[in-house]
Each structure stands twice: as structure tokens, then as C-alpha cells.
Design a protein around this motif. Structure first.
Motif, PDB file in Angstrom:
ATOM      1  N   ILE A 528       0.839  -1.189   0.000  1.00 22.80           N
ATOM      2  CA  ILE A 528       0.000   0.000   0.000  1.00 22.80           C
ATOM      3  C   ILE A 528       0.880   1.247   0.000  1.00 22.80           C
ATOM      4  O   ILE A 528       1.823   1.367   0.809  1.00 22.80           O
ATOM      5  CB  ILE A 528      -0.935   0.020   1.224  1.00 22.80           C
ATOM      6  CG1 ILE A 528      -1.947  -1.118   1.131  1.00 22.80           C
ATOM      7  CG2 ILE A 528      -1.661   1.364   1.327  1.00 22.80           C
ATOM      8  CD1 ILE A 528      -2.867  -1.027  -0.079  1.00 22.80           C
ATOM      9  N   GLU A 529       0.580   2.137  -0.891  1.00 20.09           N
ATOM     10  CA  GLU A 529       1.280   3.412  -0.982  1.00 20.09           C
ATOM     11  C   GLU A 529       0.221   4.514  -0.976  1.00 20.09           C
ATOM     12  O   GLU A 529      -0.743   4.460  -1.735  1.00 20.09           O
ATOM     13  CB  GLU A 529       2.077   3.463  -2.289  1.00 20.09           C
ATOM     14  CG  GLU A 529       2.808   4.759  -2.527  1.00 20.09           C
ATOM     15  CD  GLU A 529       3.532   4.757  -3.867  1.00 20.09           C
ATOM     16  OE1 GLU A 529       4.633   5.308  -3.955  1.00 20.09           O
ATOM     17  OE2 GLU A 529       2.970   4.188  -4.839  1.00 20.09           O
ATOM     18  N   CYS A 530       0.346   5.475  -0.075  1.00 25.60           N
ATOM     19  CA  CYS A 530      -0.632   6.554   0.040  1.00 25.60           C
ATOM     20  C   CYS A 530      -0.044   7.855  -0.501  1.00 25.60           C
ATOM     21  O   CYS A 530       1.060   8.247  -0.111  1.00 25.60           O
ATOM     22  CB  CYS A 530      -1.050   6.732   1.504  1.00 25.60           C
ATOM     23  SG  CYS A 530      -1.937   5.322   2.201  1.00 25.60           S
ATOM     24  N   TRP A 531      -0.789   8.475  -1.381  1.00 24.37           N
ATOM     25  CA  TRP A 531      -0.406   9.787  -1.913  1.00 24.37           C
ATOM     26  C   TRP A 531      -1.416  10.813  -1.404  1.00 24.37           C
ATOM     27  O   TRP A 531      -2.600  10.757  -1.761  1.00 24.37           O
ATOM     28  CB  TRP A 531      -0.437   9.797  -3.444  1.00 24.37           C
ATOM     29  CG  TRP A 531       0.662   9.033  -4.115  1.00 24.37           C
ATOM     30  CD1 TRP A 531       1.720   8.416  -3.528  1.00 24.37           C
ATOM     31  CD2 TRP A 531       0.794   8.788  -5.523  1.00 24.37           C
ATOM     32  NE1 TRP A 531       2.503   7.796  -4.466  1.00 24.37           N
ATOM     33  CE2 TRP A 531       1.958   8.017  -5.714  1.00 24.37           C
ATOM     34  CE3 TRP A 531       0.032   9.143  -6.640  1.00 24.37           C
ATOM     35  CZ2 TRP A 531       2.392   7.612  -6.963  1.00 24.37           C
ATOM     36  CZ3 TRP A 531       0.454   8.743  -7.887  1.00 24.37           C
ATOM     37  CH2 TRP A 531       1.630   7.979  -8.050  1.00 24.37           C
ATOM     38  N   CYS A 672      -0.773  -1.236  -4.682  1.00 26.65           N
ATOM     39  CA  CYS A 672      -1.929  -0.364  -4.865  1.00 26.65           C
ATOM     40  C   CYS A 672      -1.617   0.998  -4.263  1.00 26.65           C
ATOM     41  O   CYS A 672      -1.230   1.092  -3.096  1.00 26.65           O
ATOM     42  CB  CYS A 672      -3.171  -0.961  -4.199  1.00 26.65           C
ATOM     43  SG  CYS A 672      -4.618   0.116  -4.264  1.00 26.65           S
ATOM     44  N   THR A 673      -1.793   2.022  -5.064  1.00 24.82           N
ATOM     45  CA  THR A 673      -1.574   3.391  -4.608  1.00 24.82           C
ATOM     46  C   THR A 673      -2.931   4.046  -4.393  1.00 24.82           C
ATOM     47  O   THR A 673      -3.787   4.013  -5.275  1.00 24.82           O
ATOM     48  CB  THR A 673      -0.765   4.181  -5.641  1.00 24.82           C
ATOM     49  OG1 THR A 673       0.520   3.561  -5.787  1.00 24.82           O
ATOM     50  CG2 THR A 673      -0.592   5.628  -5.203  1.00 24.82           C
ATOM     51  N   ARG A 697     -12.420   5.925   8.293  1.00 22.53           N
ATOM     52  CA  ARG A 697     -11.878   4.692   8.871  1.00 22.53           C
ATOM     53  C   ARG A 697     -10.987   3.952   7.882  1.00 22.53           C
ATOM     54  O   ARG A 697      -9.932   3.424   8.253  1.00 22.53           O
ATOM     55  CB  ARG A 697     -13.028   3.799   9.339  1.00 22.53           C
ATOM     56  CG  ARG A 697     -13.764   4.327  10.561  1.00 22.53           C
ATOM     57  CD  ARG A 697     -14.873   3.364  10.996  1.00 22.53           C
ATOM     58  NE  ARG A 697     -15.510   3.795  12.222  1.00 22.53           N
ATOM     59  CZ  ARG A 697     -16.477   3.113  12.834  1.00 22.53           C
ATOM     60  NH1 ARG A 697     -16.919   1.959  12.307  1.00 22.53           N
ATOM     61  NH2 ARG A 697     -17.011   3.563  13.957  1.00 22.53           N
ATOM     62  N   THR A 698     -11.424   3.899   6.632  1.00 18.87           N
ATOM     63  CA  THR A 698     -10.586   3.242   5.623  1.00 18.87           C
ATOM     64  C   THR A 698      -9.258   3.957   5.505  1.00 18.87           C
ATOM     65  O   THR A 698      -8.186   3.314   5.413  1.00 18.87           O
ATOM     66  CB  THR A 698     -11.310   3.233   4.262  1.00 18.87           C
ATOM     67  OG1 THR A 698     -12.556   2.564   4.384  1.00 18.87           O
ATOM     68  CG2 THR A 698     -10.467   2.531   3.202  1.00 18.87           C
ATOM     69  N   GLN A 699      -9.282   5.272   5.544  1.00 17.24           N
ATOM     70  CA  GLN A 699      -8.038   6.044   5.460  1.00 17.24           C
ATOM     71  C   GLN A 699      -7.120   5.756   6.641  1.00 17.24           C
ATOM     72  O   GLN A 699      -5.892   5.618   6.476  1.00 17.24           O
ATOM     73  CB  GLN A 699      -8.363   7.534   5.400  1.00 17.24           C
ATOM     74  CG  GLN A 699      -7.121   8.413   5.316  1.00 17.24           C
ATOM     75  CD  GLN A 699      -7.461   9.888   5.149  1.00 17.24           C
ATOM     76  OE1 GLN A 699      -8.580  10.235   4.800  1.00 17.24           O
ATOM     77  NE2 GLN A 699      -6.495  10.748   5.407  1.00 17.24           N
ATOM     78  N   GLU A 703      -3.291   4.291   6.286  1.00 11.47           N
ATOM     79  CA  GLU A 703      -2.111   5.038   6.748  1.00 11.47           C
ATOM     80  C   GLU A 703      -1.354   4.296   7.836  1.00 11.47           C
ATOM     81  O   GLU A 703      -0.162   4.561   8.067  1.00 11.47           O
ATOM     82  CB  GLU A 703      -2.548   6.419   7.243  1.00 11.47           C
ATOM     83  CG  GLU A 703      -3.060   7.318   6.115  1.00 11.47           C
ATOM     84  CD  GLU A 703      -3.440   8.697   6.588  1.00 11.47           C
ATOM     85  OE1 GLU A 703      -3.215   9.655   5.836  1.00 11.47           O
ATOM     86  OE2 GLU A 703      -3.974   8.828   7.719  1.00 11.47           O
ATOM     87  N   GLN A 704      -2.014   3.352   8.493  1.00 10.57           N
ATOM     88  CA  GLN A 704      -1.360   2.590   9.563  1.00 10.57           C
ATOM     89  C   GLN A 704      -0.698   1.315   9.050  1.00 10.57           C
ATOM     90  O   GLN A 704      -0.004   0.627   9.812  1.00 10.57           O
ATOM     91  CB  GLN A 704      -2.391   2.222  10.632  1.00 10.57           C
ATOM     92  CG  GLN A 704      -2.963   3.409  11.390  1.00 10.57           C
ATOM     93  CD  GLN A 704      -4.210   3.052  12.184  1.00 10.57           C
ATOM     94  OE1 GLN A 704      -4.521   1.865  12.378  1.00 10.57           O
ATOM     95  NE2 GLN A 704      -4.946   4.070  12.636  1.00 10.57           N
TER      96      GLN A 704
END
Length: 871
Positions: A528-531, A672-673, A697-699, A703-704
Motif C-alpha cells: 500500500i502506498e498513500c499519496w 496499490c496506490t 476509517r478506511t483512510q 495510513e497505519q
């Protein structure tokens, strides 16, 4: 004058004037004023019902189970009432609908004998006449309620069981009225003697409870029994026994054969029988263990694990056991239904070795080339044209309301919902659904209003003693409680094993089935990659990264929640490619295209990103939720805007979907980004998904965690996100908003149940009516663009004034674009068919534009309809 022949055909017995009075009435007419006598049509319809009953053990099981009498008595009651379905035609007002025929049969009448009535409906009037005549028939007043229930079912065969039209007596001479009454009494008594008496029953007997499926059965028998290709007009006078034995039954057999409603299923089922070259895996290994009794089955398993094959394998066992005579597969969208139609066509002859009719049912099925090929009996292959393996007879394919009468029906879920909603011929759909095994895919994709309708559908399956199978990657505990009718203690949320099959019999306790250790899905992780980015859209540096991935050969999928976001992002990516001077293909797919362009887009997306796509070059697909469910797409890298966790998992199901020997080096493992907002403002994304809590909650979970571990995350993450209790660190305003949303959703759930049992005049059986009843909230609007410089000319140059009337609606439909209901505030008014016509000016051949006040619409076949608003 005609003559009446006895059962052996031994010559004349008496002239017409001495016949029973019901021979003085026509039941069907032809264009040349030939006529078919009413008692013959009554027997035609009963003969269709008789042969269908004898051929189909499912029909017998459903009816005898509801009536709770021995089979011979049940059949006698059913045939008797089928024969009375047109009792209301014994009324001079109906007979005057064909005056030439009436005066030919009854020359003693003339134009002064009675006044015609264009508003006379023989269905409800037959129901009323029967009640008024009941005393004269010797029916006990205490039994009349039961008799009226049966008559309501058969007299409503033209579309409505409400029978609420105002009843009136004819404006006619007394002798005419009395003759009609005497004829009705004689016909009822004659049919009782013909069908009931052999079983020791009379009009003084109390009928059993009216079967719930009688109305649908009667309507279909009437359709088949009215087909003049088989039941040509007969006006020669025969005794009823002679006509029944020598004409009606023979014709009914041929008509049933040609209708396609009855075919024989396979004699043994299961995974090996249905898929002999496939080694069962995961939940597929449980199919031979499931009980062969009617019930509700929920299959929860990972995306791509073979749930469809598992459900069909179980359905094949139920078919072979004689617990259903057909299969209905319902999906959330037209695109997913189209894809499933192709898959089911391949196994149709395995399910029904003697031949099967496979039907497609949704608003635009007539534009599906595979369905059209099946209707013609031919299909195109690499070697040319060959006969189709399955069938789709013209009679079944003539109307979507008949789509559940074949052996395999593939449809959008709204078509199933119409089986429990107040639309015309609802009971025909209900009859088709309840004699079938109902498989519903992607059940997590529906809102609470639709769950209210689905619960009613499932209750109908239980009432009929039929089966339903639900498929999902996983359902939160609260959704399973709604669907399965079990309490929370039976669903231990995140503690429940996964994958799992839950079976709830109609009688008995719930049972759970879990694959053994050897057949558990192999654990795998998705990085998981968060932008974080403004408006949930990548900045310029990220745009460059995306293009660079495609240049390395990657197939990149980007999923947006908004059409406008998808259009904007595709434009920016194309500008980046152009600035680099190196070609990379950027594809765009969403719902806001003319339907003809959307069809082309869907096909190209499957060819370029599907299982068998050539992967020699990288390319980028920017899409909306249209690719979220059931489409077999396979991306090397998936980028998605933030969405609820269950939908996120659906999107991830399109990432590394198939095993491949080689992928681009940087994408050898799945990644998945997720595009996240800079703050906690979810803007229009909150509106799409109802409230912020599931997004917030999904966010937090994203992020965790740097990786999602499947299949464990299906249970763990989804139960945590949908837990009705507030999280400890959750902002109070988000929790309060979610609680209000849940209260509103509960109201929508029960509101749907109220709608599904509403008794009133039904709405027309059309797509518009379906949309109003099967969806909660505002309908989308239908826009058709025209050339502003030419009157009534479509963008492709077709002149609507020069198109045949029979083709006009189809052409308009192919050029329709669905737009948000909110646009109705500034768009032109729609016409009487709900179409909004928008005139557009052409620019550079392929681009069309219209200015409407502060709003500007731009259309191309590549980008779809773009909405721009000035300050």
C-alpha cells in the motif's frame, strides 16, 4: 349454422341455437374476422397448463406444496380456474369489441341491443361477475373469500391483480344481460363437471389455498395458448370433450415445445460434471457437501477465487435433484451482466443437455451482439458462422418480462426486484424467479433500500420452497443479519472463518462450511502506498511517475469516484505524454458516453486490459466505478481514489488478477496506490458514499499499514470499518453523522419493504418505472445530443425524421447519455418520454459543444460528455 360433433366425431347432434349458451361467444378473433370460440380458448389455456404440469416436476412440486392436497386434486383445481381466466369475455361489452363477429354468431342482436364501452376490461369484470353470480352457482358465502382469491389470480392475467377498475353493468337490453349471466353460469358449471367432477369435487367444495404462483402460471399459459400459429381460429362446433382430446392437447404440446419454457436438466451435477477439466479449489471443494434441500446459501470468498463456478456447480446439483427447473444469475450492472452472459452460454448445454434457452434481461440487452446472435441461432467464430450451442427462441426473447421463463436467465438486479414490486406482470417475473435457483452476485454492492427489496425476494424464494445463492468477497455482520435472518451472535464478525459458505435451510439450523487447510487460499500481500494530494488527484510529479510506468510496459489502472475527475486526469496524462514527445496510450472509460460509444469503449477495455490482452506495450486506463465489479481486468499497477474498504478490495481484485510469467520489473509484486485528501474534507466523495465515517476509517487503516494481507483482511478490515460502535479516536462529528446515516438507512430498508407489498394500480413495466422503484433517490436524466445546425439530426448524421418509427426508439436509446439528476436545474425540459434534447455545435469534426446559460457541455466519442461551469 355450425354443427356440434360428439366425442367420436360421429356427425351432427344439434344446430347452434340449441347449444349451451357459452358457444355464442368468441374468445379470439383474426384480422379477417375469423373467430375462435370462447370455450375453445378456455380449453386451450387449460391444456397448456395440463401438459406443462405433467412435463415439469418443479411446477408440480411448487403447486402441491402450496395447496397441500394430493396431486390429482391440485391439478383439477388449477385447470378448472385456468379455464375461467376469461370469464369476463361473456359480456356484451367485450363481444362488441368485434361487432362483425358478434353479429355473425348472434344474428338476433343488432346495434340497438347494447352500447359499446371502450373502457370495459374483461379481467377485473370477470372477477366481479363471478362474485355476483356465486350464489346462483351454489357457492357458500362463507367460502367466497377463498374462491375470490383464485379468481383474482387468474382474472389478473393481463398485468394487474389489483382489479381496482370501477365495475359497472352494461347498458343493454335486459334479455342480453340475462343471456350473458346464464352463459357464465353454464360455463362455470361445465368446467366444474369437466375438471373437478372426475376427482369427486364440485362447486360446493372448498378450494385449497390459492397458490402464490398461480397468477404467473396462468398468464404464461394464456400467452402460449393465444399463439395463433398453433391455436388458429376454430368456429366449427364440437363437444368440449372432443375438442379437448383431439385438438387442444395436440396444439398445446406443439405450442409448449416452440415456446421454450420447458427443457430437461442434467441428471447429475457438481464441479466435476460441470467443469471436467478444472481442479476444484478453495470454496469450490465444498460444493458436493452442501445439502440438497431448498435454502439460502451465502458464499464468501476472495475476488477471483471461482465463486461463480462454485455457485453454478451447486445449482447444477439442485437442478439434477429436481429442486428447480432453471437458473437466474443477477448482477449489479449491465456490463457485468453482459460478461456473465458470455460465460453462461459456454456451459448452457452442460446444464441442459437436451438444449436450453438462455436469456439476457436489462434495459439495453437488444444491443448486445452475442444475445442478438443467439436469437438468430448463429454465432461468429474465427472460422466463420456456426450454429449457436444454446438457443433463445423468439417467443421468450420478445419481452424482458419473459426472460425468467427460459432455462438460464442473466439479468441486472433491478429485473429481479421487479418480481416483488407493483409493476404490470410482476407476478410473471415472480413465477419465473421462484421456480428457479436464484444466484445474486456482488451482494455487497447494494444500498439498504435495495437490501429491503432483496429481503423480500429471498422471502419469496423461501415461501415457494426454492433456493437462492448469494456471492460476495465478504459481507459485514450487519449485512449478513439482514440477508440471512440470523442474529448477531451467529455472525461473530471478524472472528468468523474466511472463506466460508453459510447455508440456512428453510427449516432447520444454519450450517457453516469452511475449506480444509489444503484448500485454503494462499496468503498474499498487496503493498500500500498513500499519496496525499489536493482534490484526490495526483500532482505533476505523480503524473510523470504514472506515465513512466506505462513507458516501462506496465498496464496501469486508475479508478476515480467522479466522472469529472476521470476526464480531468486523462486530459492531464495526455498532456504529459505529448510534452514528452513519446507515445503512450491513455484510455478513458466511464458511464457518461452515448450508449453506442460506451459499448465500443467497454469492448476495447476488455481487449486491452482483460485476461487475454496482448501486453507488449504499456498503457493507462483512467476509469470510474464501471470497472469495479465482475469485469475480468488485470493491471500491473492499480491507483485509486479513496473509497470504502469493501469497494477498495473490489478494485484491488483487478490488480495482478492472473498469474503471469513476467510483468514489468518494478511491478513484479502487486502494489496499490491510494489517493488521499490533504485534510479531512472529502468533498463530493462524501456525497457519493453517503457519509464520512467509512472513508475516514478506511483512510486510518491505510495510513497505519504498508501492506494489506489477504485473505485475512477481508474479514478484519471490513468488520472494523463497518462496526456500528464509534472508534476511540474517531471525531465525534463523524460518529454522529454516521449514526444519523444508519437511522436514515434503516428507514429506507423498511420503506423498500413497504413499497414491495403495496397493493395499488401497478406502474407500467418499463425501464423508467423500474428505475423509480428499484433505486432509492433521484433517477439520472437522459440526454440526447443533436446537431444545432440541422433539425432532428443526431451527431452521427442520422435524421430522426427519416428513420422508420419502429427503429426510432432504438436509435434514440443508442444515442442517450445518462447525466446526474441535479443537472435538471439548468438543462432544457424533458419531453413526454423523459428525453432531454440538447443542440450542439460541431467543431473540428469530432467535437460538439453547447452553451446553456452559465453551463457548457462538450462531447467527443473519446472523452464523453464534459460539463464546464463559468464563474
Amino acid at each position: 349454422m355450425g354443427v356440434l360433433k360428439d366425442a367420436n366425431g360421429d356427425g351432427a347432434l344439434m344446430v347452434r341455437n340449441n347449444f349451451p349458451l357459452y358457444y355464442h361467444y368468441w374468445g379470439k378473433t383474426a384480422e379477417d374476422d375469423r373467430y375462435h370460440l370462447l370455450p375453445y380458448h378456455c380449453l386451450d389455456v387449460a391444456a397448456v397448463g395440463d401438459l406443462w404440469w405433467r412435463r415439469d416436476p418443479i411446477i408440480r412440486r411448487l403447486f402441491t406444496g402450496a395447496m397441500r392436497q394430493d396431486e390429482a386434486a391440485c391439478l383439477a383445481w388449477v385447470l378448472f380456474f385456468l379455464a375461467l381466466h376469461d370469464l369476463g369475455k361473456i359480456d356484451v361489452r367485450f363481444q362488441l369489441k368485434a361487432p362483425k363477429v358478434l353479429f355473425q354468431i348472434r344474428p338476433e342482436l343488432d346495434g340497438e341491443s347494447a352500447l359499446p364501452d371502450d373502457k370495459y376490461y374483461h379481467g377485473p369484470s370477470g372477477w366481479e361477475w363471478f362474485a355476483l353470480d356465486s350464489t346462483a352457482l351454489g357457492i357458500k358465502e362463507s367460502d367466497l373469500v377463498r374462491w375470490r382469491q383464485w379468481m383474482q389470480a387468474v382474472c389478473g392475467h393481463h398485468g394487474s391483480l389489483t382489479l381496482a377498475e370501477l365495475f359497472s353493468r352494461p347498458l343493454a337490453e335486459d334479455r342480453v344481460i340475462e343471456l350473458d349471466k346464464a352463459a357464465r353460469l353454464m360455463l362455470v358449471q361445465e368446467m366444474a363437471d369437466f375438471f373437478l367432477a372426475p376427482q369427486g369435487l364440485t362447486l360446493a367444495s372448498l378450494p385449497p389455498p390459492a397458490p402464490d404462483l398461480l397468477a404467473g402460471f396462468c398468464s404464461v399459459c394464456d400467452w402460449v395458448g393465444s399463439n395463433q400459429q398453433h391455436f388458429s381460429p376454430v368456429s366449427t362446433l364440437y363437444s368440449l370433450s372432443y375438442y379437448w382430446k383431439n385438438i387442444a392437447l395436440e396444439r398445446a404440446g406443439e405450442a409448449l415445445d416452440d415456446s421454450g419454457v420447458s427443457k430437461k436438466a442434467l441428471s447429475a451435477g457438481g464441479m466435476i460434471k460441470l467443469y471436467p477439466n478444472h481442479v476444484p479449489r478453495q470454496v469450490q471443494t465444498l460444493m458436493d457437501l452442501l445439502p440438497l434441500t431448498p435454502g439460502l446459501t451465502l458464499i464468501e470468498a476472495p475476488t477471483g477465487s471461482g465463486k461463480t463456478e462454485a455457485a453454478l456447480a451447486y445449482a447444477s446439483r439442485l437442478l439434477a435433484a429436481g429442486l428447480a427447473d432453471s437458473v437466474i444469475f443477477a448482477l449489479p450492472t449491465q456490463a457485468t451482466a453482459n460478461a456473465m452472459f458470455s460465460r453462461l452460454e459456454e456451459i448452457a448445454l452442460t446444464l441442459f443437455p437436451g438444449g436450453s434457452n438462455i436469456l439476457l434481461a436489462h434495459g439495453r440487452r437488444d444491443y448486445n451482439p452475442k444475445f442478438q446472435a443467439l436469437k438468430t441461432g448463429l454465432r461468429h467464430t474465427a472460422q466463420g458462422r456456426e450454429e449457436a450451442a444454446a438457443e433463445c427462441v423468439a417467443w421468450l426473447s420478445a419481452s424482458r418480462k419473459r426472460a425468467f421463463l427460459g432455462q438460464i436467465g442473466v439479468c441486472t438486479i433491478d429485473q429481479v426486484f421487479l418480481s416483488v414490486l407493483p409493476v404490470r406482470h410482476q407476478f410473471v417475473r415472480a413465477f419465473g424467479v421462484r421456480k428457479s435457483i436464484l444466484i445474486i452476485d456482488e451482494v455487497h454492492a447494494y444500498d439498504t433500500y435495495m437490501y429491503g427489496l432483496l429481503e423480500t425476494v429471498i422471502s419469496g424464494q423461501k415461501l415457494a420452497g426454492s433456493s437462492a445463492v448469494l456471492l460476495s468477497a465478504t459481507l459485514p455482520a450487519w449485512q449478513k443479519v439482514l440477508m440471512l435472518g440470523e442474529d448477531d451472535q451467529a455472525m461473530q464478525g471478524a472472528q468468523t472463518p474466511y472463506p466460508q459458505i453459510t447455508y440456512v435451510p428453510h427449516q432447520g439450523e444454519m450450517q457453516n462450511y469452511v475449506p480444509d487447510d489444503e484448500h485454503q487460499p494462499a496468503p498474499f500481500g498487496v503493498a500500500i502506498e498513500c499519496w496525499r494530494c489536493n482534490d484526490l488527484l495526483p500532482d505533476e510529479s505523480r503524473i510523470s511517475d504514472i506515465v513512466a510506468a506505462a513507458r516501462q510496459g506496465a498496464l496501469v489502472g486508475i479508478v476515480c469516484n467522479l466522472v469529472a475527475d476521470a476526464q480531468q486526469l486523462a486530459t492531464r496524462l495526455r498532456a504529459e505524454v505529448e510534452s514528452m514527445g513519446e507515445w503512450v496510450a491513455i484510455d478513458l472509460f466511464h458511464a457518461r458516453f452515448r450508449f453506442k460509444d460506451r459499448q465500443t469503449k467497454e469492448q476495447s477495455v476488455m481487449e486491452r486490459y482483460g485476461k487475454d490482452a496482448g501486453r507488449k506495450q504499456g498503457r493507462i486506463l483512467v476509469a470510474t466505478q464501471v470497472i469495479e465489479q465482475s469485469l475480468d481486468l488485470d493491471f500491473d499497477w492499480l491507483i485509486t481514489q479513496l473509497c470504502p474498504v469493501d469497494l477498495l478490495f473490489q478494485r484491488i481484485g483487478r490488480l495482478h488478477r492472473h498469474s503471469r510469467e513476467a510483468r514489468p520489473v518494478s511491478f513484479a509484486t502487486p502494489k496499490c496506490t491510494v489517493l488521499l485528501p490533504d485534510g479531512d474534507d472529502y468533498q463530493l466523495h462524501k456525497v457519493i458514499y453517503g457519509h464520512r465515517q467509512v472513508l475516514w476509517r478506511t483512510q486510518q487503516l491505510l495510513e497505519q499499514n504498508s501492506q494489506i494481507s489477504f485473505p485475512a483482511a477481508y474479514r478484519d478490515w471490513i468488520e472494523r470499518v463497518y462496526d456500528p460502535q464509534p472508534w476511540q479516536e474517531e471525531p465525534s462529528d463523524i460518529s454522529q453523522e454516521a449514526e444519523q446515516y444508519r437511522q436514515d438507512a434503516e428507514g429506507r430498508f423498511y420503506g423498500a419493504k413497504v413499497v414491495s407489498i403495496t397493493q395499488g394500480l401497478p406502474l407500467p413495466d418499463t425501464e423508467g418505472a423500474a428505475g423509480r422503484l428499484t433505486r432509492d433517490g433521484e433517477m439520472s436524466l437522459s440526454v440526447v445530443p443533436l446537431r444545432a445546425s440541422e433539425a432532428c439530426v443526431l451527431l452521427d448524421g442520422e435524421n430522426l425524421k427519416k428513420i422508420d418509427e419502429g427503429d426510432r426508439d432504438e436509435i434514440i436509446d443508442m444515442n442517450t447519455i445518462g447525466v446526474p439528476a441535479g443537472w435538471g436545474k439548468w438543462l432544457p425540459d424533458f419531453d413526454d418520454k423523459g428525453v432531454i434534447w440538447v443542440e450542439m455545435m460541431g467543431h473540428d469534426g469530432a467535437l460538439w459543444a453547447a452553451n446553456i446559460g452559465k453551463h457548457r457541455l462538450v462531447y467527443t466519442a473519446d472523452t464523453g460528455l464534459i460539463h464546464e461551469e463559468s464563474e
